[in-house]
Each structure stands twice: as structure tokens, then as C-alpha cells.
Design a protein around this motif. Structure first.
Motif, PDB file in Angstrom:
ATOM      1  N   HIS A  41       5.078  10.444  10.427  1.00 52.62           N
ATOM      2  CA  HIS A  41       4.003   9.450  10.400  1.00 52.62           C
ATOM      3  C   HIS A  41       3.309   9.413   9.052  1.00 52.62           C
ATOM      4  O   HIS A  41       3.378  10.365   8.270  1.00 52.62           O
ATOM      5  N   CYS A  42       2.611   8.313   8.830  1.00 50.72           N
ATOM      6  CA  CYS A  42       1.768   8.204   7.655  1.00 50.72           C
ATOM      7  C   CYS A  42       0.570   9.129   7.855  1.00 50.72           C
ATOM      8  O   CYS A  42       0.017   9.213   8.947  1.00 50.72           O
ATOM      9  N   HIS A  43       0.161   9.825   6.769  1.00 47.78           N
ATOM     10  CA  HIS A  43      -0.982  10.737   6.894  1.00 47.78           C
ATOM     11  C   HIS A  43      -2.305  10.103   6.480  1.00 47.78           C
ATOM     12  O   HIS A  43      -3.331  10.774   6.412  1.00 47.78           O
ATOM     13  N   ILE A  44      -2.284   8.798   6.177  1.00 47.61           N
ATOM     14  CA  ILE A  44      -3.550   8.058   6.177  1.00 47.61           C
ATOM     15  C   ILE A  44      -3.781   7.805   7.667  1.00 47.61           C
ATOM     16  O   ILE A  44      -3.039   7.045   8.298  1.00 47.61           O
ATOM     17  N   ILE A  45      -4.735   8.524   8.225  1.00 52.20           N
ATOM     18  CA  ILE A  45      -4.779   8.637   9.688  1.00 52.20           C
ATOM     19  C   ILE A  45      -4.982   7.272  10.360  1.00 52.20           C
ATOM     20  O   ILE A  45      -4.459   7.020  11.432  1.00 52.20           O
ATOM     21  N   GLU A  46      -5.711   6.366   9.695  1.00 50.81           N
ATOM     22  CA  GLU A  46      -5.830   5.018  10.269  1.00 50.81           C
ATOM     23  C   GLU A  46      -4.482   4.316  10.359  1.00 50.81           C
ATOM     24  O   GLU A  46      -4.247   3.529  11.275  1.00 50.81           O
ATOM     25  N   HIS A  47      -3.621   4.559   9.376  1.00 49.45           N
ATOM     26  CA  HIS A  47      -2.280   3.949   9.434  1.00 49.45           C
ATOM     27  C   HIS A  47      -1.463   4.580  10.565  1.00 49.45           C
ATOM     28  O   HIS A  47      -0.791   3.889  11.330  1.00 49.45           O
ATOM     29  N   GLN A  48      -1.543   5.911  10.640  1.00 53.68           N
ATOM     30  CA  GLN A  48      -0.853   6.631  11.716  1.00 53.68           C
ATOM     31  C   GLN A  48      -1.276   6.074  13.075  1.00 53.68           C
ATOM     32  O   GLN A  48      -0.442   5.742  13.914  1.00 53.68           O
ATOM     33  N   HIS A  72       0.838  -1.208   0.000  1.00 52.75           N
ATOM     34  CA  HIS A  72       0.000   0.000   0.000  1.00 52.75           C
ATOM     35  C   HIS A  72       0.869   1.254   0.000  1.00 52.75           C
ATOM     36  O   HIS A  72       2.008   1.225   0.463  1.00 52.75           O
ATOM     37  N   ALA A  73       0.303   2.340  -0.529  1.00 56.49           N
ATOM     38  CA  ALA A  73       1.017   3.616  -0.559  1.00 56.49           C
ATOM     39  C   ALA A  73       0.841   4.323   0.779  1.00 56.49           C
ATOM     40  O   ALA A  73      -0.230   4.250   1.394  1.00 56.49           O
ATOM     41  N   HIS A  74       1.902   5.004   1.221  1.00 55.95           N
ATOM     42  CA  HIS A  74       1.857   5.718   2.498  1.00 55.95           C
ATOM     43  C   HIS A  74       2.374   7.144   2.330  1.00 55.95           C
ATOM     44  O   HIS A  74       3.554   7.340   2.039  1.00 55.95           O
ATOM     45  N   PRO A  75       1.514   8.159   2.509  1.00 56.69           N
ATOM     46  CA  PRO A  75       1.982   9.545   2.489  1.00 56.69           C
ATOM     47  C   PRO A  75       2.669   9.884   3.817  1.00 56.69           C
ATOM     48  O   PRO A  75       2.007  10.183   4.802  1.00 56.69           O
ATOM     49  N   ILE A  76       3.980   9.802   3.811  1.00 58.77           N
ATOM     50  CA  ILE A  76       4.741   9.983   5.047  1.00 58.77           C
ATOM     51  C   ILE A  76       5.013  11.471   5.261  1.00 58.77           C
ATOM     52  O   ILE A  76       5.463  12.160   4.350  1.00 58.77           O
ATOM     53  N   GLY A  96      -0.192   2.456  14.200  1.00 55.20           N
ATOM     54  CA  GLY A  96       1.216   2.082  14.352  1.00 55.20           C
ATOM     55  C   GLY A  96       2.236   2.777  13.479  1.00 55.20           C
ATOM     56  O   GLY A  96       3.424   2.744  13.803  1.00 55.20           O
ATOM     57  N   MET A  97       1.820   3.397  12.349  1.00 55.23           N
ATOM     58  CA  MET A  97       2.848   3.935  11.461  1.00 55.23           C
ATOM     59  C   MET A  97       3.221   5.372  11.865  1.00 55.23           C
ATOM     60  O   MET A  97       2.997   6.341  11.143  1.00 55.23           O
ATOM     61  N   THR A  98       3.785   5.469  13.066  1.00 54.75           N
ATOM     62  CA  THR A  98       4.185   6.747  13.649  1.00 54.75           C
ATOM     63  C   THR A  98       5.498   6.553  14.401  1.00 54.75           C
ATOM     64  O   THR A  98       5.701   5.518  15.041  1.00 54.75           O
TER      65      THR A  98
HETATM   66 CU   LIG Z   1      -0.008   4.675   5.444  1.00 52.47          CU
END
Ligand SMILES: [Cu+2]
Length: 473
Positions: free
Chosen positions: A455-462, A403-407, A465-467
Motif C-alpha cells: 500500500h501507499c504509506h501516505i495514509i490518506e491514499h492507503q 503525485h508521488a506514492h511511497p509504496i 483505495g491505494m491498498t
Molecule cells: Cu500515495
């Protein structure tokens, strides 16, 4: 947002100027500016029409009683704040919600204590309390502001506003349109439904059901016929990535993520992911009433984002007439002497995340360097790396996920150096969309002390855990 001529804009700016002058300017010796009177920003609940049919209850909004903002003509769209590069800006967050909140000023390089991240940079602001933010933005461009506490719910229900930093020496356009792109997750009765589904949080994120620009479905913006119009776009949605194209007209990209591009290029499926901004200059059609549509071609069925309608007699401008935007301060990195920092984005075993006053989604799906952390919590997590003030670092990001992640990096900008996906433009930015299986190298100058989240700016990812964060000392 309404299209405004430069003249109207300048009239508006005079109001903005008034609060700068009110508290006193620098004396003849150039002493520090006194803080200006703050812009009052209420965080509050509201009822608003978002789907064009029903009144949605429990919208979360920013409103301002002050006169320094453009007043939104549409429901509870947060005010678009305008200030100027290098000028002191101040805002007072007044929390009229029933839960804690903060404001993060996305993309602005500012002192750590003004960054709005609970525990890391400031205490969260309790219901009924207020917090004063003050900074002088060093970069002109298109930015935005949003909470960093219970972020999925608070942004999801409407708390994301645009922040425009002007440079008075920027070229004058015939008009300007500001587009704040957002979805809302509403049921058929217009009321909010669950903000996310766990199975989607573990994939691309959960999409909204009602697409809006400026809290309206396909708004129509009037623009001067034959004129050059600056269009400032921010993707403030919690999930959606856009591929933008203009249907029936021509536009060039003049800035990305607040930073002017080296030379303008045609808008052609340009990607804007959560957190990112895109500044276009569009040439409006010549004929009164002619329409141009901004389209999102990422979904299988293209969607209209917003429509521009030409008004008046043609100004007969040409895209070739565009003068360059004023540059922001240069990015000066010592690439040869830089230290490399590996940063691996991965999925992680599902486990419950601990409860937090700033909200938890109850899951961990993602990790940076194998550590899942939702951020905005008191967990004593170690920084991803400790950076020495003034030194240059190379962030070697590797996305092991499909998946793509806007970091997004707080506090300072990075420069994109190289990608495994092919040649890259030497962009200076605060948010980079890392594609599936991509390896990308970003240069960072540790020029701003403090703890800065990444962090990832897909807030569910953030929030699952992606923080992580960097410590600059
Ligand atoms: Cu993400």
C-alpha cells in the motif's frame, strides 16, 4: 532522543539482555529459544505538549512499564525499542484505548501472524484486550512500529515508535541520535483539528501544522565534539516527504530503509518519504557549543528538523574512519526465471467507501489495478496476485497519477531493478517512493508465506483505495 555513548548504550543493552536471558537460552543442542518475557506496550490516551505552548488532549501513545526500552525524555514519544538481529523478541500490546488497534512492525521480515494487519493476519485487538507479538528479526537496521487499524487517526495522534535492530558486530560510533520525524495537525489552541481534508487526500495528502522530531519542535541534541555520530531517522509522518541536508556539518548516508548502502555517500537532499528510514554518520563540529542543523529543503522555505550541538573536547575523528556496517542476509533472486506482475497506480472515480471497524475516510480516490480498497476491513477483495513460495517475481509498477506514492510491501524485501526516471541504485527495501509518471521494476522473492499488504504509506491514499495484497503460498 538523547545522544548516548557506546558505553551508555552497552549499559542499556545489558538491561535488554536481561529479558532475553530471563526465559532461558537455547540449550547445548541449539534447540529453539523459549519466548522471552514480552515487552509490555500500552496503547493509551495521554495529554502532551507538542507545540511548545499548549497541552494537547487526546494524544494517542504507546508507553511501556518494562525496563527494556529507552525512556523518552519528551512527553509521550513512543519508546524506542532495541533488540538484536536473530534474537527472539516479544511484545505484548495492551489496548487501553477505546477502539480496536494492532501493531505492524514496519520493514521487519516476520511470520505472517505477527504482521499486525486486521482480518488479513490477525483479529483486531479490542479495547481492553491484549495481543502477543513474537519474532526474531533477520535483518539489523532502523525500523519502526505503528497501528494498522484506524491508522490515519492513530498514527496521526502519535502512535509511531522506532524499532532498532542491532548487530553487536557493527562498528562502534562515538554517539547515536534517533530522530522520529512527525507532524501533528493542531489548531492555534494546540488541540487536534480534522486529520484530513478530502480535497487534499485526493492530491498530495493533508499536511500537519506542527513539525516535530521526537515530538519536539527543532530539538537540540548534544553530540560529542569532533565525534562520529550515527543518526537514525524514520519518517513516521502520515503525509510528509523530506529532502534532508545538513547545514554547517558533514554527514554520509550509511543505510537506507534498514539496509546498509554499498558505499557511504554524502547526504545531499536525500529523499525520505513516509515509512522510510535513513541512517547517517555525521561528524560533529570540533568546537564546544558549535551547532549543526538538519534541514528539510523540500518546502519552498527550508525548515530546521533538528539541531546537533557539540559538547566536550574534540575527538578529532574523520568521516574516512567509518567502518562498514554488517551486511544483512543477501537478496537471492532468480531474475531470469521471474514472472512479471503489472501494478498500475491510478486515481479512481470518487465513491463512498464502506464503513469499517478499523476506520473509513468515507471516500475512494485511488486504486491499484483499478481496484480501490482501503484495507484493514473484512471486504472479500481478491489478492493483487498469487505468488508461489520460493519463486521470484518482478513488480512492474506504473504511476499514472501526478503525485508521488511511497509504496510499502509487508513481509519481505524487494530490490529496485530499473526506473523510467534514470539509473537506480540496486537498493533493497520495503518502501519505494514512486514518482509521478514513473515506471519502476522491483524484484521480489516470494520467501514468506501468507497474505501481505502492499500500500501507499501516505495514509490518506492507503485508506482511500491505494491498498492491495499479495498471497504467497
Ligand atoms: Cu500515495
Amino acid at each position: 532522543m538523547i545522544s548516548i555513548s557506546r558505553r551508555t548504550l552497552l549499559k542499556g543493552s545489558a538491561v535488554v539482555g536481561a529479558f532475553g536471558l530471563g526465559a532461558g537460552l537455547a540449550g547445548p543442542l541449539g534447540k529453539a529459544f523459549a519466548a522471552p518475557d514480552p515487552l509490555l506496550l500500552d496503547a493509551r490516551f495521554a495529554d502532551a505538549m507538542l507545540d511548545g505552548r499548549n497541552v494537547t488532549k487526546g494524544v494517542m501513545a504507546y508507553t511501556s512499564a518494562g525496563s527494556q526500552v529507552e525512556v523518552s525524555p519528551h512527553g509521550y514519544l513512543p519508546p524506542t525499542i532495541r533488540t538484536q538481529r536473530g534474537k527472539p523478541f516479544a511484545a505484548r500490546l495492551i489496548n487501553r484505548l477505546d477502539e480496536p488497534t494492532t501493531i505492524h512492525w514496519h520493514g521487519i521480515r516476520l511470520p505472517n501472524a505477527m504482521d499486525g494487519v486486521p482480518f488479513l493476519t490477525q483479529p483486531y485487538v479490542y479495547a481492553g484486550d491484549s495481543f502477543d507479538y513474537a519474532f526474531s528479526p533477520p535483518d539489523a537496521g532502523t525500523f519502526w512500529y505503528h497501528p494498522h487499524c484506524n491508522t490515519l487517526t492513530q498514527i496521526g495522534r502519535g502512535m509511531s515508535g522506532m524499532l532498532i535492530v542491532e548487530d553487536p558486530a557493527d562498528p562502534v560510533f562515538d554517539g547515536e541520535v534517533v530522530l522520529n520525524l512527525r507532524d501533528f495537525r493542531l489548531g492555534s489552541d494546540g488541540q487536534f483539528i480534522e486529520q484530513f481534508k478530502a480535497r487534499d487526500a485526493a492530491k498530495t495528502g493533508t499536511f500537519g501544522t506542527v513539525r516535530t522530531a521526537n515530538w519536539q519542535i527543532d530539538p537540540v541534541e548534544d553530540v560529542p565534539a569532533g565525534g562520529l555520530v550515527r543518526v537514525r531517522i524514520a519518517a513516521t509522518d502520515v503525509t510528509r516527504i523530506y529532502n534532508l541536508k545538513l547545514d554547517g556539518g558533514e554527514a554520509v548516508v550509511v543505510a537506507l530503509d534498514g539496509q546498509p548502502v554499498a558505499s557511504p555517500y554524502p547526504l545531499d537532499l536525500t529523499v525520505v518519504s513516509p515509512g522510510q528510514r535513513l541512517d547517517l554518520v555525521m561528524r560533529a563540529p570540533d568546537g564546544e557549543g558549535q551547532m549543526v542543523r538538519l534541514m528539510d529543503l523540500r518546502p519552498s522555505t527550508p525548515k530546521v528538523v533538528a539541531t546537533f550541538r557539540a559538547v566536550g573536547t574534540s575527538l578529532n575523528r574523520s568521516l574516512g574512519d567509518i567502518k562498514p556496517l554488517q551486511p544483512n542476509p543477501p537478496f537471492e533472486a532468480d531474475i531470469k526465471g521471474a514472472t512479471e506482475i503489472p501494478l498500475v497506480l491510478s486515481a479512481t472515480a470518487e465513491q463512498a467507501s464502506r464503513d469499517s471497524i478499523c476506520g473509513t475516510l468515507g471516500y475512494s480516490f485511488w486504486a491499484i489495478n483499478k481496484v480501490p480498497w482501503p484495507g484493514d476491513s473484512a471486504d472479500p477483495t481478491a489478492p493483487l496476485a498469487e505468488l508461489k513460495l520460493g519463486r521470484t517475481y518482478l513488480l512492474n509498477l506504473e504511476n499514472l497519477t501526478p503525485h508521488a506514492h511511497p509504496i510499502h510491501l509487508h513481509g519481505t524485501n524487494f530490490k529496485v531493478l530499473a526506473s523510467s526516471k534514470g539509473p537506480v541504485a540496486p537498493l533493497i527495501s520495503d518502501t519505494y517512493l514512486v514518482l509521478p509518471d514513473e515506471k519502476v521494476q522491483l524484484a521480489v522473492v516470494a520467501d514468506n508465506p501468507g497474505d501481505w499488504v502492499f500500500h501507499c504509506h501516505i495514509i490518506e491514499h492507503q485508506k482511500t483505495g491505494m491498498t492491495g495484497y499479495f498471497r504467497i503460498t
